[in-house]
Design a protein around this motif. Structure first.
Motif, PDB file in Angstrom:
ATOM      1  N   GLU A 107       0.818  -1.212   0.000  1.00 28.57           N
ATOM      2  CA  GLU A 107       0.000   0.000   0.000  1.00 28.57           C
ATOM      3  C   GLU A 107       0.852   1.262   0.000  1.00 28.57           C
ATOM      4  OE1 GLU A 107      -3.219  -0.403  -0.285  1.00 28.57           O
ATOM      5  OE2 GLU A 107      -2.972  -2.558  -0.164  1.00 28.57           O
ATOM      6  N   HIS A 108       2.166   1.126  -0.217  1.00 30.24           N
ATOM      7  CA  HIS A 108       3.055   2.277  -0.143  1.00 30.24           C
ATOM      8  C   HIS A 108       2.908   3.181  -1.355  1.00 30.24           C
ATOM      9  CE1 HIS A 108       5.662   3.043   3.180  1.00 30.24           C
ATOM     10  NE2 HIS A 108       5.958   1.768   3.332  1.00 30.24           N
ATOM     11  N   ARG A 109       3.100   4.452  -1.127  1.00 24.55           N
ATOM     12  CA  ARG A 109       3.176   5.417  -2.211  1.00 24.55           C
ATOM     13  C   ARG A 109       4.577   5.369  -2.806  1.00 24.55           C
ATOM     14  NH1 ARG A 109       5.285  10.442  -0.636  1.00 24.55           N
ATOM     15  NH2 ARG A 109       3.818  11.569  -1.948  1.00 24.55           N
ATOM     16  N   PRO A 110       4.737   5.730  -4.088  1.00 21.62           N
ATOM     17  CA  PRO A 110       6.072   5.756  -4.697  1.00 21.62           C
ATOM     18  C   PRO A 110       7.014   6.668  -3.929  1.00 21.62           C
ATOM     19  CG  PRO A 110       4.397   5.882  -6.390  1.00 21.62           C
ATOM     20  CD  PRO A 110       3.672   6.000  -5.079  1.00 21.62           C
ATOM     21  N   LYS A 111       8.246   6.220  -3.748  1.00 18.26           N
ATOM     22  CA  LYS A 111       9.231   7.011  -3.019  1.00 18.26           C
ATOM     23  C   LYS A 111      10.624   6.465  -3.296  1.00 18.26           C
ATOM     24  CE  LYS A 111       9.229   4.305   1.266  1.00 18.26           C
ATOM     25  NZ  LYS A 111       9.130   4.364   2.739  1.00 18.26           N
ATOM     26  N   SER A 112      11.640   7.230  -2.917  1.00 21.91           N
ATOM     27  CA  SER A 112      13.031   6.789  -3.001  1.00 21.91           C
ATOM     28  C   SER A 112      13.739   7.156  -1.706  1.00 21.91           C
ATOM     29  CB  SER A 112      13.733   7.445  -4.197  1.00 21.91           C
ATOM     30  OG  SER A 112      13.715   8.853  -4.076  1.00 21.91           O
ATOM     31  N   GLU A 113      14.585   6.250  -1.230  1.00 20.76           N
ATOM     32  CA  GLU A 113      15.313   6.459   0.017  1.00 20.76           C
ATOM     33  C   GLU A 113      16.749   6.000  -0.150  1.00 20.76           C
ATOM     34  OE1 GLU A 113      13.203   4.355   3.051  1.00 20.76           O
ATOM     35  OE2 GLU A 113      11.653   5.893   3.270  1.00 20.76           O
ATOM     36  N   ASP A 114      17.663   6.732   0.460  1.00 23.23           N
ATOM     37  CA  ASP A 114      19.084   6.435   0.369  1.00 23.23           C
ATOM     38  C   ASP A 114      19.548   5.781   1.662  1.00 23.23           C
ATOM     39  OD1 ASP A 114      21.650   6.275  -0.484  1.00 23.23           O
ATOM     40  OD2 ASP A 114      22.122   8.393  -0.183  1.00 23.23           O
ATOM     41  N   TYR A 115      20.100   4.586   1.537  1.00 22.51           N
ATOM     42  CA  TYR A 115      20.691   3.893   2.674  1.00 22.51           C
ATOM     43  C   TYR A 115      22.216   3.896   2.524  1.00 22.51           C
ATOM     44  CZ  TYR A 115      16.055   2.315   4.094  1.00 22.51           C
ATOM     45  OH  TYR A 115      14.746   2.269   4.512  1.00 22.51           O
ATOM     46  N   ALA A 116      22.898   3.281   3.471  1.00 21.84           N
ATOM     47  CA  ALA A 116      24.355   3.363   3.505  1.00 21.84           C
ATOM     48  C   ALA A 116      25.001   2.829   2.232  1.00 21.84           C
ATOM     49  CB  ALA A 116      24.891   2.611   4.729  1.00 21.84           C
ATOM     50  N   ASP A 117      24.589   1.645   1.800  1.00 22.86           N
ATOM     51  CA  ASP A 117      25.243   1.028   0.642  1.00 22.86           C
ATOM     52  C   ASP A 117      24.247   0.604  -0.436  1.00 22.86           C
ATOM     53  OD1 ASP A 117      24.074  -0.880   2.176  1.00 22.86           O
ATOM     54  OD2 ASP A 117      25.770  -2.268   2.197  1.00 22.86           O
ATOM     55  N   LEU A 119      20.306   1.962  -2.649  1.00 24.65           N
ATOM     56  CA  LEU A 119      19.203   2.900  -2.872  1.00 24.65           C
ATOM     57  C   LEU A 119      17.902   2.113  -2.968  1.00 24.65           C
ATOM     58  CD1 LEU A 119      17.829   5.575  -3.825  1.00 24.65           C
ATOM     59  CD2 LEU A 119      18.590   5.003  -6.135  1.00 24.65           C
ATOM     60  N   PHE A 120      16.877   2.583  -2.254  1.00 21.53           N
ATOM     61  CA  PHE A 120      15.566   1.926  -2.262  1.00 21.53           C
ATOM     62  C   PHE A 120      14.590   2.784  -3.038  1.00 21.53           C
ATOM     63  CE2 PHE A 120      11.381   1.277  -0.092  1.00 21.53           C
ATOM     64  CZ  PHE A 120      11.150   0.012  -0.604  1.00 21.53           C
ATOM     65  N   PHE A 121      13.839   2.135  -3.937  1.00 24.60           N
ATOM     66  CA  PHE A 121      12.884   2.847  -4.798  1.00 24.60           C
ATOM     67  C   PHE A 121      11.648   1.982  -4.950  1.00 24.60           C
ATOM     68  CE2 PHE A 121      11.071   4.781  -8.523  1.00 24.60           C
ATOM     69  CZ  PHE A 121      11.534   6.093  -8.523  1.00 24.60           C
ATOM     70  N   VAL A 122      10.469   2.590  -4.789  1.00 25.69           N
ATOM     71  CA  VAL A 122       9.206   1.858  -4.917  1.00 25.69           C
ATOM     72  C   VAL A 122       8.261   2.661  -5.805  1.00 25.69           C
ATOM     73  CG1 VAL A 122       8.311   2.881  -2.783  1.00 25.69           C
ATOM     74  CG2 VAL A 122       7.286   0.784  -3.659  1.00 25.69           C
TER      75      VAL A 122
END
Length: 366
Positions: A107-117, A119-122
């Motif tokens: 149910e997540h909205r599209p987004k991008s997040e930066d982690y240490a090693d 990149l997360f994108f949905v």
């Protein structure tokens, strides 16, 4: 006029699963969404400019053992309902529990997040327009140094065409084989965004059909179709609008996993997303116009009916007066003993009817 009830909102099961997570600590892995497949599978495509290898298995350890650090590794996971499989993938690639929690929440909205090693994108992918609804699916990506993970709800996707191009070894124009995992990441997102255009084309065709139907023969079924289409456009807007913000972060070069020579490609996808958003807004305005046209058409039809009934009632007012006068029980009515009184009364009433109809027509009330 009583409006027909809207159909139930989609993915109510996912909302119920979200309620089941209440009170649990952050990072607790629970699948949120509708189970759309019983099969869970992990596919690996490891490639470079000169060679490509493919593996498929339901055993995560077998796929992990095939990873090649000298190649780009595309690991695709089908079946988000298999929490153990997702957890095993997360342990090997050192994915944060909150990231895995977002992967399992459809149910997540599209987004991008930066982690240490990584990149997360949905984002949401739209498959086809079946009946009165659009088929939605959430896809999550994890981009690393030489790998890309893609998490999908079910088997089968829109990436088969790109897979076939990857398999073409002797194609000198195959840029994907010469570049890294960030370019692979771009190509998959670009494929998803291109899929939006085919859906919007079908939505546009539905709007045209509804316009003709409203103009020719509006009905309650037509109103239900308009409401359903409005609801689909709302979900489509929710799927596309946040994607603009997610891609904006990528195009600004905020993530170290995206090379500078790949950024222009993401800018192109960003422009396509803006165009899709503008098209969605245009279609929403058109559907609102169709709804207004429907209400106007129904109102005009009602006015036509009321006008006819009013004319009929107006014609009968003098006739009722005449009949009422000669229906009184007085003994000395002048025309009561007249031989042609009955026919004369009918003649007068017919002349009144004809005269009033001619008057109404002259006034263009008919």
């Amino acid at each position: 006029m009583q409006l027909p009830r809207l159909s139930k909102l989609p993915k109510l099961a996912g909302i119920r699963n979200s309620q089941a997570k209440a009170g649990l600590p952050p990072g607790t892995l629970i699948f949120v969404g509708d189970k759309v497949s019983d099969k869970s599978q992990v596919d690996l495509i490891a490639y470079n400019e000169h060679e490509i290898e493919e593996y498929s298995s339901q055993n995560t350890e077998q796929i992990i053992g095939r990873l090649d650090k000298t190649k780009v590794n595309w690991v695709n996971i089908d079946g988000l309902h298999n929490v153990d499989l997702i957890e095993q993938i997360g342990e090997h690639f050192h994915l944060h529990p909150l990231l895995l929690e977002d992967v399992l929440n459809t149910e997540h909205r599209p987004k991008s997040e930066d982690y240490a090693d990584h990149l997360f994108f949905v984002l949401k992918t739209l498959y086809n327009l079946t009946g009165d609804s659009i088929t939605y699916e959430q896809i999550s990506f994890v981009l690393g140094k030489n790998y890309l993970l893609s998490f999908q709800e079910k088997e089968g996707d829109i990436f088969d065409g790109f897979r076939n191009r990857l398999r073409q070894i002797n194609n000198n124009k195959n840029r994907a084989r010469k570049k890294g995992s960030d370019y692979l990441f771009y190509r998959l997102i670009d494929t998803v965004v291109d899929g939006y255009y085919s859906i919007l084309e079908k939505v546009g065709e539905r709007i045209e059909i509804l316009e003709d139907e409203v103009y020719d023969n509006p009905s309650r079924a037509t109103l239900k179709k308009i409401q359903q289409l409005k609801k689909e456009l709302v979900f489509l807007r929710k799927s596309v609008y946040p994607l603009r913000e997610a891609l904006s972060k990528v195009t600004k070069g905020e993530y170290s996993f995206i090379k500078k020579d790949t950024l222009p490609f993401f800018s192109d996808v960003y422009d396509h997303t803006i165009h899709v958003i503008e098209t969605v807004e245009t279609y929403r305005d058109l559907v609102t116009g169709v709804m207004d046209m429907y209400m106007t058409s129904v109102s005009n039809r009602m006015n036509e009916v009321m006008k006819v009934l009013t004319v009929i009632a107006t014609i009968f007012i003098p006739l009722t007066f005449i009949v009422g006068v000669y229906g009184m029980n007085f003994e000395y009515i002048p025309e009561l003993s007249w031989k042609y009184g009955y026919f004369g009364t009918w003649g007068v009433m017919l002349l009144i009817c004809i005269g009033m109809l001619m008057y109404f027509k002259r006034k263009k009330w008919l």
